[in-house]
Design a protein around this motif. Structure first.
Motif, PDB file in Angstrom:
ATOM      1  N   ARG D 177       0.821  -1.215   0.000  1.00  0.00           N
ATOM      2  CA  ARG D 177       0.000   0.000   0.000  1.00  0.00           C
ATOM      3  C   ARG D 177       0.856   1.266   0.000  1.00  0.00           C
ATOM      4  O   ARG D 177       0.567   2.209  -0.718  1.00  0.00           O
ATOM      5  CB  ARG D 177      -0.913   0.020   1.233  1.00  0.00           C
ATOM      6  CG  ARG D 177      -1.805  -1.216   1.375  1.00  0.00           C
ATOM      7  CD  ARG D 177      -2.521  -1.603   0.105  1.00  0.00           C
ATOM      8  NE  ARG D 177      -3.700  -2.444   0.356  1.00  0.00           N
ATOM      9  CZ  ARG D 177      -4.675  -2.603  -0.524  1.00  0.00           C
ATOM     10  NH1 ARG D 177      -4.591  -2.049  -1.739  1.00  0.00           N
ATOM     11  NH2 ARG D 177      -5.712  -3.360  -0.236  1.00  0.00           N
ATOM     12  N   GLU D 178       1.881   1.278   0.835  1.00  0.00           N
ATOM     13  CA  GLU D 178       2.809   2.409   0.873  1.00  0.00           C
ATOM     14  C   GLU D 178       4.177   1.827   1.230  1.00  0.00           C
ATOM     15  O   GLU D 178       4.267   0.822   1.938  1.00  0.00           O
ATOM     16  CB  GLU D 178       2.402   3.437   1.948  1.00  0.00           C
ATOM     17  CG  GLU D 178       0.970   3.917   1.835  1.00  0.00           C
ATOM     18  CD  GLU D 178       0.733   5.252   2.541  1.00  0.00           C
ATOM     19  OE1 GLU D 178       1.641   6.087   2.588  1.00  0.00           O
ATOM     20  OE2 GLU D 178      -0.400   5.444   3.048  1.00  0.00           O
ATOM     21  N   GLY D 190       7.666  -1.266   4.266  1.00  0.00           N
ATOM     22  CA  GLY D 190       6.474  -1.361   3.432  1.00  0.00           C
ATOM     23  C   GLY D 190       5.269  -1.679   4.294  1.00  0.00           C
ATOM     24  O   GLY D 190       5.371  -2.416   5.277  1.00  0.00           O
ATOM     25  N   TRP D 191       4.130  -1.090   3.928  1.00  0.00           N
ATOM     26  CA  TRP D 191       2.881  -1.266   4.669  1.00  0.00           C
ATOM     27  C   TRP D 191       1.941  -2.061   3.778  1.00  0.00           C
ATOM     28  O   TRP D 191       1.570  -1.604   2.685  1.00  0.00           O
ATOM     29  CB  TRP D 191       2.312   0.117   5.021  1.00  0.00           C
ATOM     30  CG  TRP D 191       3.058   0.763   6.152  1.00  0.00           C
ATOM     31  CD1 TRP D 191       2.644   0.866   7.447  1.00  0.00           C
ATOM     32  CD2 TRP D 191       4.352   1.375   6.116  1.00  0.00           C
ATOM     33  NE1 TRP D 191       3.600   1.499   8.218  1.00  0.00           N
ATOM     34  CE2 TRP D 191       4.659   1.813   7.423  1.00  0.00           C
ATOM     35  CE3 TRP D 191       5.318   1.566   5.104  1.00  0.00           C
ATOM     36  CZ2 TRP D 191       5.865   2.438   7.745  1.00  0.00           C
ATOM     37  CZ3 TRP D 191       6.521   2.197   5.424  1.00  0.00           C
ATOM     38  CH2 TRP D 191       6.787   2.622   6.721  1.00  0.00           C
ATOM     39  N   MET D 192       1.528  -3.244   4.236  1.00  0.00           N
ATOM     40  CA  MET D 192       0.795  -4.178   3.378  1.00  0.00           C
ATOM     41  C   MET D 192      -0.508  -4.608   4.028  1.00  0.00           C
ATOM     42  O   MET D 192      -0.610  -4.680   5.242  1.00  0.00           O
ATOM     43  CB  MET D 192       1.656  -5.417   3.134  1.00  0.00           C
ATOM     44  CG  MET D 192       3.042  -5.115   2.566  1.00  0.00           C
ATOM     45  SD  MET D 192       3.954  -6.648   2.162  1.00  0.00           S
ATOM     46  CE  MET D 192       3.266  -7.030   0.546  1.00  0.00           C
ATOM     47  N   SER D 193      -1.480  -4.925   3.162  1.00  0.00           N
ATOM     48  CA  SER D 193      -2.753  -5.396   3.723  1.00  0.00           C
ATOM     49  C   SER D 193      -3.486  -6.339   2.789  1.00  0.00           C
ATOM     50  O   SER D 193      -3.247  -6.349   1.576  1.00  0.00           O
ATOM     51  CB  SER D 193      -3.660  -4.202   4.065  1.00  0.00           C
ATOM     52  OG  SER D 193      -4.050  -3.527   2.896  1.00  0.00           O
ATOM     53  N   VAL D 194      -4.359  -7.116   3.384  1.00  0.00           N
ATOM     54  CA  VAL D 194      -5.332  -7.924   2.631  1.00  0.00           C
ATOM     55  C   VAL D 194      -6.719  -7.303   2.756  1.00  0.00           C
ATOM     56  O   VAL D 194      -7.659  -7.751   2.124  1.00  0.00           O
ATOM     57  CB  VAL D 194      -5.374  -9.384   3.143  1.00  0.00           C
ATOM     58  CG1 VAL D 194      -4.083 -10.116   2.779  1.00  0.00           C
ATOM     59  CG2 VAL D 194      -5.630  -9.443   4.649  1.00  0.00           C
ATOM     60  N   ILE D 251       2.374   8.326   6.380  1.00  0.00           N
ATOM     61  CA  ILE D 251       1.951   7.006   5.912  1.00  0.00           C
ATOM     62  C   ILE D 251       0.777   6.551   6.772  1.00  0.00           C
ATOM     63  O   ILE D 251       0.881   6.550   7.994  1.00  0.00           O
ATOM     64  CB  ILE D 251       3.146   6.027   6.000  1.00  0.00           C
ATOM     65  CG1 ILE D 251       4.221   6.438   4.985  1.00  0.00           C
ATOM     66  CG2 ILE D 251       2.695   4.591   5.813  1.00  0.00           C
ATOM     67  CD1 ILE D 251       5.584   5.836   5.229  1.00  0.00           C
ATOM     68  N   SER D 252      -0.320   6.215   6.132  1.00  0.00           N
ATOM     69  CA  SER D 252      -1.581   5.780   6.781  1.00  0.00           C
ATOM     70  C   SER D 252      -2.434   6.942   7.278  1.00  0.00           C
ATOM     71  O   SER D 252      -3.608   6.777   7.502  1.00  0.00           O
ATOM     72  CB  SER D 252      -1.358   4.798   7.939  1.00  0.00           C
ATOM     73  OG  SER D 252      -1.091   5.507   9.147  1.00  0.00           O
ATOM     74  N   GLU D 294       8.608  12.899   6.829  1.00  0.00           N
ATOM     75  CA  GLU D 294       7.184  13.274   6.779  1.00  0.00           C
ATOM     76  C   GLU D 294       6.284  12.060   6.643  1.00  0.00           C
ATOM     77  O   GLU D 294       5.144  12.076   7.093  1.00  0.00           O
ATOM     78  CB  GLU D 294       6.922  14.227   5.610  1.00  0.00           C
ATOM     79  CG  GLU D 294       7.396  15.632   5.900  1.00  0.00           C
ATOM     80  CD  GLU D 294       6.678  16.671   5.061  1.00  0.00           C
ATOM     81  OE1 GLU D 294       5.998  16.297   4.075  1.00  0.00           O
ATOM     82  OE2 GLU D 294       6.788  17.859   5.394  1.00  0.00           O
ATOM     83  N   GLY D 295       6.790  11.037   5.995  1.00  0.00           N
ATOM     84  CA  GLY D 295       6.020   9.806   5.877  1.00  0.00           C
ATOM     85  C   GLY D 295       5.823   9.175   7.243  1.00  0.00           C
ATOM     86  O   GLY D 295       4.723   8.765   7.615  1.00  0.00           O
ATOM     87  N   LEU D 296       6.902   9.137   8.013  1.00  0.00           N
ATOM     88  CA  LEU D 296       6.799   8.533   9.346  1.00  0.00           C
ATOM     89  C   LEU D 296       5.991   9.427  10.283  1.00  0.00           C
ATOM     90  O   LEU D 296       5.120   8.952  10.994  1.00  0.00           O
ATOM     91  CB  LEU D 296       8.201   8.280   9.918  1.00  0.00           C
ATOM     92  CG  LEU D 296       9.031   7.253   9.139  1.00  0.00           C
ATOM     93  CD1 LEU D 296      10.431   7.120   9.753  1.00  0.00           C
ATOM     94  CD2 LEU D 296       8.344   5.887   9.108  1.00  0.00           C
TER      95      LEU D 296
END
Lengths: 315, 315, 315, 315
Positions: D177-178, D190-194, D251-252, D294-296
């Motif tokens: 996702r990001e 990396g940020w992952m999801s189902v 992120i998120s 900035e992402g964090l």
């Protein structure tokens, strides 16, 4: 592989007063104007990635032109077309660009008349410079008006909700999440989704016995305090908040308020919070007749048939 | 130097069902039980510094025993006593400790019967270990229930509010902050204070024509979301939120909900936000008859005479 | 009768980059531009009743022109002038209109150099049509930017805070509400007020040993979520939030963030919540050296001398 | 049909100080204790439907026993077992009831050592009377402590995140996702999801070069103000909020705070808001090295390697 719906995409509204509807949805609600095509104006919220989630077209009376659903895969559109035709549903193909920003799509009516659209291909334009968010995972910088994040769901009325629930399950894969069963067994409403949202679509009984009316469509706001801020903005512009909201629904647990576009009478719900369903074996929540009032309104104003909430627009 | 009132201190309530009232105010509202004296239970909020801001005493019917005001200086109590007696008001002295935690005080009735108390000396007990806040400028650690921060104001009804407004101005130094004037000139309500709060006391016309009823008393919560959390807690315990609140008042601009103590019927307002008045030359805000509804409810449920909000308790 | 201060009125700032300061305070912070006089621009928040609560004047370096206090009565200005002169303070009279919107006033410097103004007469202009709130007890309709409600307080630095605390108490009637005492007995800071706010003015020790610097001035927002919304707005415009806030102070209990005007370097605090002091016998809260960090920051980023927070502007 | 993961199910933790960990997670965080089995204690949040979302087992050092994922269909567990064995992964079968409340399941280790569990069958016990929510779509009535709604995600550290991202995609169907890409091309996280959540799992580079450490696991709260309330509760109990949070992630987009269980050192994230991904053709968001900070942290304290956030527990 079966064709699947990924999400609620957009709603296309006809309004008898385009100028006032644009003022409401753009200047007050704070949707961004993305594009125009003929008389039609395309809008979206700051966190909507697709070309549009709302379109406004002038017409002699307020009605819904179509309610659009995006598929999971490009080939699903064709599959849906075939499946629907096989069951005798009349399917109309929409060419790429016929609806601006959108690829080829199908339009058809449910047995009770709801006008649906199914598509996959869609443009995802960036926000123009000066309106772009500095956050890479946002589209626009939220900047004015009520400023909801994204489109959320649609809620429609009919004479016998169960039939439509069954149709949505059989033909489009919607799962029942919560529903109301009256003492006589009649299912007065059901909240269904293809996503973890409690509902992408709600189908409820029409207290006026009409087959296909729009009760409302909803945009999502991040915080309950954004709904309160919305209430202040509406009151500052002397726009009526319906029923004396805001309040919290039992069903979905979301915090909400209802307001009608003064240009068309189409009802908008501003919606925040609620819960998500990740369980694959979700047992639909049944609200019985004696629980109905709490299901509709956990706290906030009473919502009952026979009042001004019965006045709504045609699908 | 003239005697001055510093603040609203506490309210002493009589309840026909002490057990239920204690359950409501302590276990649900989340006030801390501080002390007992005979049958009387003393409570306060986590941010109240005085010995108590609410007392509950059993009695055959719900009524207000007294509404108490703290003076700015110790000698003001005596001065108020003399001034009141000079105007023919009967004044009763209360000895130190007669009301637990409190020094000597006076009690008297307003012309329409409101039972007032004026005091200066009061104990400020610390919270017991284990309940004490780690913040040096807090008393208790907020820990359970709705947990308001502090007592805020009282609202009472009478037949001719103007007379009481004048009395409060002349005898106790209250300043008018906002008021309602009907088309016929009748002042239907006024919000008065000795502090920068918009009101320490509201005095409104009684739709049932009674001379001295309590409409409600209020505790303050820091955030509007605390009011929504309160609504959830009340609904989880099947306690009715009156009128279908919460909502926002025009007058005072505060976010609120009303709920009755199920043990006594005394009405509690949970109150947050609003504005403060620092200007020494404040021009009272006049709400005319056609603005009355917005003054009472800026958004939220309609508040009108003739409904269940007319049922309230005796002063 | 002694002359009394009613409230913190406004702050007059000199900025080396007027255009950028106006962009920041008007377009980003969302203050309303009320008036101009020569090069000076007058602004106020939507809930400020006076002509201005902030003025911006171009100059070669950032400094505070004056910090203004409104008295309780018109005649108090004259009384303050006499009292100050009697103690040897040089007092300068400002004629009506010399500062736009304001009547006659006095200006003088505290022993350490803080430039103060005292006034009573001030215009209270209504908001122009189209910007006016529909709420009779509001001035403007909040409409863009961060949109704080009103000015709140000022915080200044000096070499020996105790001397200034004593001066403010003796000459202007400020009461100490909370203070920090180091192990060696030195009072490193004190929060004082003439209102129920915990502080109208904070006077703290300057880690750089300067006699009279401005640490910040503050505007008040109704909700903690408004501070979070402010943080989002600042970040979207790539404006640094200092220290990595927001956070909550122990002292005052308020939720806050600090941001510098990029045009001048003057520090603004956005401030929400906190508690009010109504008790006439308030015992100032003492924070000892080992409690200092929690007093400054209850939660949020550490605030310590030697970092970028030491860079601030001149009084 | 391919086997599919439906959701993050639970995390099983080993703690060297069971009593303190139970105090933290149950009494402070406000999870509900559901069940015990031997020395193991099972907990869940008020809105978690499964038997448990957290288990605590005593052991000599803090580590993760397993991270559990629920499948979409019962038969998926068997399919996953076969697919993993076919690729040479050692798979251990867990019998029904071996982990209380759970049916048969498999456990295995990822190439870098993460201990995973996959299951489908699980009990969904109702809340006991007196703790049950009156809302039919809730499990417990939220009643004490920080009271998050439900479990949200897990975040783990490794030496080369890309390898694990690929493994999770190939073997379990997680979608990226990001992610963060450094200037040298290295993917640092990396940020992952189902699910439509931005992440069910985050896999980031370990600044200490360890192959398999837990950075944190997260519970979800409905409102940003619930995170602020959590901060107050933690500070009242003298529990350190890490980094000086709360803050908002880029992120998120979620609002968060980090806190370590004082019994074990396992890090908990309290998490609210953020956005949902419904688009089937989601283009993963790439954050480059200069955008990493900035992402964090969009706003809030700086999060950088080399500080106390590097201290974390073993998987």
């Amino acid at each position: 592989m079966t064709a699947e719906i990924a999400k609620f995409g957009h709603i296309a509204l006809i309004t008898p007063n385009l100028e006032k509807s644009v003022w409401f949805f753009r200047d007050i609600v704070g949707l961004e104007e993305v594009d125009r095509q003929g008389d039609t104006i395309f809008l979206r919220a700051w966190g909507d990635w697709e070309h549009h989630t709302l379109s406004l077209t002038p017409g002699n009376r307020a009605r819904v032109d179509h309610i659009a659903w995006r598929t999971k895969r490009p080939e699903d559109v064709e599959t849906f077309a075939e499946q629907l035709k096989a069951k005798g549903t009349e399917v109309q193909w929409i060419e790429p660009g016929e609806e601006k920003g959108q690829g080829k799509a199908i339009r058809f009516r449910l047995p009770n008349g709801y006008p649906f659209e199914i598509y996959y291909d869609v443009e995802k334009p960036k926000a123009p410079e000066g309106k772009k968010s500095r956050l890479k995972n946002n589209v626009y910088r939220p900047s004015y008006g009520i400023a909801p994040r994204r489109i959320d769901h649609v809620n429609v009325w009919t004479t016998n909700p169960s039939e439509i629930h069954q149709w949505l399950k059989d033909n489009m894969g919607f799962k029942m999440r919560e529903y109301i069963r009256l003492n006589n067994g009649f299912v007065a409403g059901g909240w269904m989704s293809v996503t973890p949202l409690v509902h992408d679509i709600g189908v409820m009984v029409d207290p006026k016995g009409q087959p296909n009316r729009l009760h409302h469509f909803a945009y999502y706001l991040d915080n309950v305090t954004d709904i309160l801020r919305a209430a202040d903005i509406l009151r500052e512009h002397d726009i009526t908040i319906e029923m004396g909201g805001p309040g919290r629904h039992g069903i979905s647990q979301a915090f909400f308020l209802y307001v009608k576009d003064p240009g068309s009478g189409h009802r908008l719900e501003l919606f925040s919070g609620g819960y998500l369903i990740f369980d694959p074996d979700w047992e639909p929540i049944e609200w019985q007749e004696h629980e109905l009032q709490e299901g509709l309104i956990w706290y906030g104003p009473e919502m009952k048939p026979g009042g001004p909430m019965d006045d709504t627009t045609e699908c």
